[in-house]
Design an enzyme around this catalytic site. Structure first.
Site, PDB file in Angstrom:
ATOM      1  N   LYS A 320     -13.227  45.207  12.220  1.00  0.00           N
ATOM      2  CA  LYS A 320     -12.244  46.280  12.370  1.00  0.00           C
ATOM      3  C   LYS A 320     -11.458  46.332  11.066  1.00  0.00           C
ATOM      4  O   LYS A 320     -10.719  45.407  10.734  1.00  0.00           O
ATOM      5  CB  LYS A 320     -11.304  46.012  13.542  1.00  0.00           C
ATOM      6  CG  LYS A 320     -10.294  47.143  13.748  1.00  0.00           C
ATOM      7  CD  LYS A 320      -9.385  46.861  14.939  1.00  0.00           C
ATOM      8  CE  LYS A 320      -8.616  48.082  15.409  1.00  0.00           C
ATOM      9  NZ  LYS A 320      -7.931  48.841  14.389  1.00  0.00           N
ATOM     10  N   ARG A 325      -9.230  56.311   9.694  1.00  0.00           N
ATOM     11  CA  ARG A 325     -10.361  56.914  10.394  1.00  0.00           C
ATOM     12  C   ARG A 325     -10.718  58.229   9.725  1.00  0.00           C
ATOM     13  O   ARG A 325      -9.828  59.038   9.426  1.00  0.00           O
ATOM     14  CB  ARG A 325      -9.935  57.180  11.852  1.00  0.00           C
ATOM     15  CG  ARG A 325     -10.999  57.736  12.767  1.00  0.00           C
ATOM     16  CD  ARG A 325     -11.748  56.614  13.396  1.00  0.00           C
ATOM     17  NE  ARG A 325     -12.745  57.014  14.353  1.00  0.00           N
ATOM     18  CZ  ARG A 325     -12.670  56.774  15.660  1.00  0.00           C
ATOM     19  NH1 ARG A 325     -11.598  56.183  16.164  1.00  0.00           N
ATOM     20  NH2 ARG A 325     -13.659  57.095  16.452  1.00  0.00           N
ATOM     21  N   ARG A 340      -7.881  61.504  11.708  1.00  0.00           N
ATOM     22  CA  ARG A 340      -7.862  61.397  13.155  1.00  0.00           C
ATOM     23  C   ARG A 340      -7.029  62.503  13.797  1.00  0.00           C
ATOM     24  O   ARG A 340      -7.244  62.867  14.938  1.00  0.00           O
ATOM     25  CB  ARG A 340      -7.293  60.029  13.478  1.00  0.00           C
ATOM     26  CG  ARG A 340      -7.130  59.808  14.893  1.00  0.00           C
ATOM     27  CD  ARG A 340      -7.075  58.346  15.112  1.00  0.00           C
ATOM     28  NE  ARG A 340      -6.346  58.114  16.321  1.00  0.00           N
ATOM     29  CZ  ARG A 340      -6.028  56.921  16.739  1.00  0.00           C
ATOM     30  NH1 ARG A 340      -6.351  55.871  16.033  1.00  0.00           N
ATOM     31  NH2 ARG A 340      -5.384  56.785  17.852  1.00  0.00           N
ATOM     32  N   GLU A 370     -14.592  54.629   8.741  1.00  0.00           N
ATOM     33  CA  GLU A 370     -13.282  54.157   8.311  1.00  0.00           C
ATOM     34  C   GLU A 370     -13.283  54.182   6.781  1.00  0.00           C
ATOM     35  O   GLU A 370     -14.248  53.728   6.161  1.00  0.00           O
ATOM     36  CB  GLU A 370     -13.069  52.733   8.843  1.00  0.00           C
ATOM     37  CG  GLU A 370     -11.681  52.202   8.684  1.00  0.00           C
ATOM     38  CD  GLU A 370     -10.689  52.657   9.772  1.00  0.00           C
ATOM     39  OE1 GLU A 370     -11.019  53.525  10.607  1.00  0.00           O
ATOM     40  OE2 GLU A 370      -9.565  52.137   9.759  1.00  0.00           O
ATOM     41  N   PHE A 411     -19.513  54.048  10.742  1.00  0.00           N
ATOM     42  CA  PHE A 411     -19.869  53.202  11.886  1.00  0.00           C
ATOM     43  C   PHE A 411     -20.518  53.967  13.029  1.00  0.00           C
ATOM     44  O   PHE A 411     -20.947  53.375  14.015  1.00  0.00           O
ATOM     45  CB  PHE A 411     -18.678  52.382  12.381  1.00  0.00           C
ATOM     46  CG  PHE A 411     -17.448  53.190  12.735  1.00  0.00           C
ATOM     47  CD1 PHE A 411     -17.390  53.918  13.911  1.00  0.00           C
ATOM     48  CD2 PHE A 411     -16.346  53.177  11.902  1.00  0.00           C
ATOM     49  CE1 PHE A 411     -16.253  54.639  14.243  1.00  0.00           C
ATOM     50  CE2 PHE A 411     -15.202  53.897  12.220  1.00  0.00           C
ATOM     51  CZ  PHE A 411     -15.162  54.636  13.400  1.00  0.00           C
ATOM     52  N   ARG A 486     -10.469  57.106  25.662  1.00  0.00           N
ATOM     53  CA  ARG A 486     -10.356  55.656  25.515  1.00  0.00           C
ATOM     54  C   ARG A 486     -11.049  55.057  26.722  1.00  0.00           C
ATOM     55  O   ARG A 486     -10.414  54.497  27.601  1.00  0.00           O
ATOM     56  CB  ARG A 486      -8.867  55.277  25.489  1.00  0.00           C
ATOM     57  CG  ARG A 486      -8.523  54.127  24.593  1.00  0.00           C
ATOM     58  CD  ARG A 486      -7.035  53.834  24.653  1.00  0.00           C
ATOM     59  NE  ARG A 486      -6.239  54.649  23.755  1.00  0.00           N
ATOM     60  CZ  ARG A 486      -6.085  54.417  22.464  1.00  0.00           C
ATOM     61  NH1 ARG A 486      -6.659  53.386  21.891  1.00  0.00           N
ATOM     62  NH2 ARG A 486      -5.338  55.200  21.720  1.00  0.00           N
TER      63      ARG A 486
END
Ligand code: ATP
Length: 622
Positions: A320, A325, A340, A370, A411, A486
């Protein structure tokens, strides 16, 4: 449509707290409109002028609004400000002062919804010298045509503070209610409801239906979820089913509307599609390059074991990174980079644009990544706080590109000549690997392993932390990509104490040496309807530099002023550290942060953490 008609709906929406009632009111507003009207109404009811994916802003501050009101009402700025102080709402202020003026004049020409929208939309294109006065002219024109109570809502729209409590969930449900039949369980079916309506009855309950409601004309059908896209829902007002089928059909339809929104990021498009093309149309909606979608978000876990429980075994395990982002769109030789918050930052990142043009080998894709900054001298990682200087930079971009170089770490991939979000993450990653040519310091896939072994994950975590990164992400290999959610398809594991991302909703003019600066920030978390609930005040530990920055950011966002207290449009997100969370009757969330400190501004985020997260952190302390 007359604007006064829309105002009637606004008034109804404002008079109820109930989500169900708001949904019904909106569904009523959406029904029977033509396409153009519908698109505009969907935006306006959410307090928007542009679609969520459009990086456009009309940039009108309260101060400019006061100038427009002065022009239209003939009242002085002082009188307007005084009125504003007493009402605390510039919308209401407009209503009052125009109300007083209008007593002397009459013959107000009719204002339409289209005219209001058109005038406000145009404002975004005004740039350069003279743009301020052109903005004022555009607003004044519609205000001078408006009745006082219409002016109230125009002002609130411009200042992006509708006070109607209409969030995305409510709009989605209203679209469903407006353009699909009502689904009833057989136990809820009453004869009066069906009077003159067109009714479709599931075979399983048709016997019972016939026994009880012999006189209702209806058709029957064999309910099969997989065949629902073939049903012509337009022909019916009601569908009657048994409890479980009713539930399944409702979720199916809701999911179709949600899918439409996930991929288009535009409820206007979704509403028009639902209306004209029904379920098939919604299912057929697809992502488009250069129209960013909301990023999928991560849940937090505290242990590796919990991570595996959430995402399953084996899992993808990534570093991470402490970066930004970025959703990167590429079509032919054109590349766009979105944050984002879906702001277009292509201009700020010409190096990323070049990297993607050179090293991503496809003509059409959308990549999730990222962007990480590094020290040009020794290649070591640089924290987000420094990288964030690049996000808003408008001048000397080449200079800052050299001072704060970045590397892109892709990613995930959402689109490769066609949408991939329904494909498994493991398959998406394979596709990503195929098109990214890696070059250190420019673009490299994330550091990643696939494992089912806790020891491997632990080693990865240690490595990530020792290299100055934040921790790890664990990802479900079989999961689709769910924009804006989420849902636990990816989780984050960070060893540090959790912080909260909160939105500043109010502040106070400081006194003494610091007078002229806004401080004592009221911070809010988000409830499920998108309203903000107070979780405390951040007052101490702010440096002069921070106070100055806060004032510069908040002043244009002021929507209400009462003595030294101001309320601001909820746009500035900060990350707050704190000692603990306490229960508190003082704040609307029911919680208060003890000793909150400003960790950093989160310019990459648009929204605050949820009240659920605050409650979860509160619980986890004990
Ligand atoms: P945080 O404040 O912990 O960064 P957040 O609220 O910004 O979290 P989350 O969705 O909770 O966002 O955490 C995921 C974020 O971590 C992503 O938005 C992304 O910016 C960042 N990130 C860093 N490395 C990765 C990675 N390998 N995969 C996915 N996201 C990553």
């Amino acid at each position: 449509m007359d604007y006064s008609n829309l105002v009637d709906f606004y008034k109804k929406l404002g008079s109820t707290q109930s989500s169900l009632e708001k949904t019904a009111i909106l569904s009523d507003l959406f029904s029977g409109r033509d396409d153009r009207e519908l698109e505009i109404l969907v935006k306006l009811c959410m307090g928007r002028i542009f679609s969520a994916w459009k990086d456009e802003d009309i940039g009108i501050s309260s101060k400019l609004m006061v100038k427009a009101l002065k022009k239209v009402s003939g009242s002085g700025e002082k009188a307007i400000n005084q009125e504003w102080k007493s009402t605390g709402d510039l919308g209401e202020t407009a209503e009052n002062i125009l109300g007083r003026k209008r007593q002397q004049t009459f013959a107000v020409s009719k204002l339409t919804v289209e005219k209001v929208h058109e005038n406000l939309k145009e404002i975004a294109d005004f740039e350069g010298s003279g743009s301020q006065s052109r903005k004022i002219d555009n607003i004044s024109e519609i205000l001078s045509m408006a009745k006082p109570e219409e002016a109230k809502y125009i002002v609130r729209t411009v200042l992006r503070n509708m006070r109607l409590g209409v969030g995305e969930g409510i709009v989605r449900d209203a679209i469903l209610e407006a353009f699909f039949p009502s689904i009833l369980e057989i136990t809820e079916a009453s004869e009066e409801k069906f009077n003159g309506k067109r009714v479709l009855v599931g075979k399983k309950v048709s016997q019972k239906f016939l026994e009880e409601k012999r006189d209702v004309e209806h058709e029957t059908f064999d309910f099969e979820l997989s065949e629902m896209s073939e049903i012509d829902f337009d022909r019916f007002d009601f569908i009657v089913l048994d409890k479980s089928d009713a539930k399944n059909l409702y979720s199916y339809l809701k999911e179709a509307v949600q899918h439409g929104y996930d991929v288009t990021n535009d409820f206007g498009d979704v509403a028009v599609t639902a209306k004209n093309k029904g379920i098939k149309g919604l299912r057929g909606l697809e992502m488009k390059i250069f129209r960013p979608v909301n990023a999928m978000l991560a849940k937090k876990v505290d242990t590796i074991g919990e991570g595996f429980e959430t995402v399953g075994k084996p899992a993808g395990v990534d570093y991470k990174y402490d970066g930004m982002r970025a959703q990167i769109h590429k079509k032919g030789d054109e590349v766009k980079i979105f944050t984002r918050r879906l702001d277009d930052v292509t201009e700020q990142f010409p190096d990323v644009e070049k990297a993607v043009k050179e090293f991503v080998d496809t003509d059409e894709c959308i990549i999730d990544s990222e962007i990480v900054a590094y020290d040009p001298d020794d290649g070591s990682m640089v924290p987000f706080q420094r990288l964030s200087k690049r996000i808003k930079r408008k001048y000397d971009i080449e200079d800052i590109v050299n001072k704060i170089p970045v590397e892109v770490r892709p990613f995930d991939i959402l689109y490769l000549r066609k949408a991939l979000i329904k494909e498994k993450y493991s398959e998406r990653f394979l596709k990503l690997e195929k098109i990214v040519e890696e070059k250190e310091g420019v673009i490299r896939l994330v550091d990643r392993i696939v494992t089912d072994d806790e020891e491997d994950v632990n080693a990865m975590q240690q490595r990530s932390l020792s290299e100055g990164q934040e921790g790890i992400m664990m990802k479900n290999l079989d999961a689709e990509y769910k924009p804006g959610s989420r849902v636990g398809y990816m989780v984050k594991l960070k060893p540090v104490m959790e912080t909260l991302d909160l939105v500043i909703i109010g502040a106070e003019w400081s006194e003494g040496r610091r007078s002229g600066w806004l401080g004592s920030l009221t911070m809010g978390c988000r409830d499920e309807d998108g309203n903000y609930l107070e979780v405390g005040k951040l007052a101490t530990g702010l440096t002069d530099e921070q106070l100055e920055e806060i004032t510069n950011r908040l002043e244009p966002l002021i929507v209400e002023e009462d003595g030294r207290q101001v309320k601001v449009s909820p746009e500035v997100v900060v990350e707050a550290e704190f000692e603990e969370i306490q229960k508190s009757p003082t704040y609307t969330s029911g919680f208060a942060l003890r000793f909150p400190r400003l960790k950093r501004f989160r310019d990459d985020k648009e929204d605050a953490d949820s009240i659920e997260k605050v409650a979860r952190l509160y619980k986890s302390q004990n």
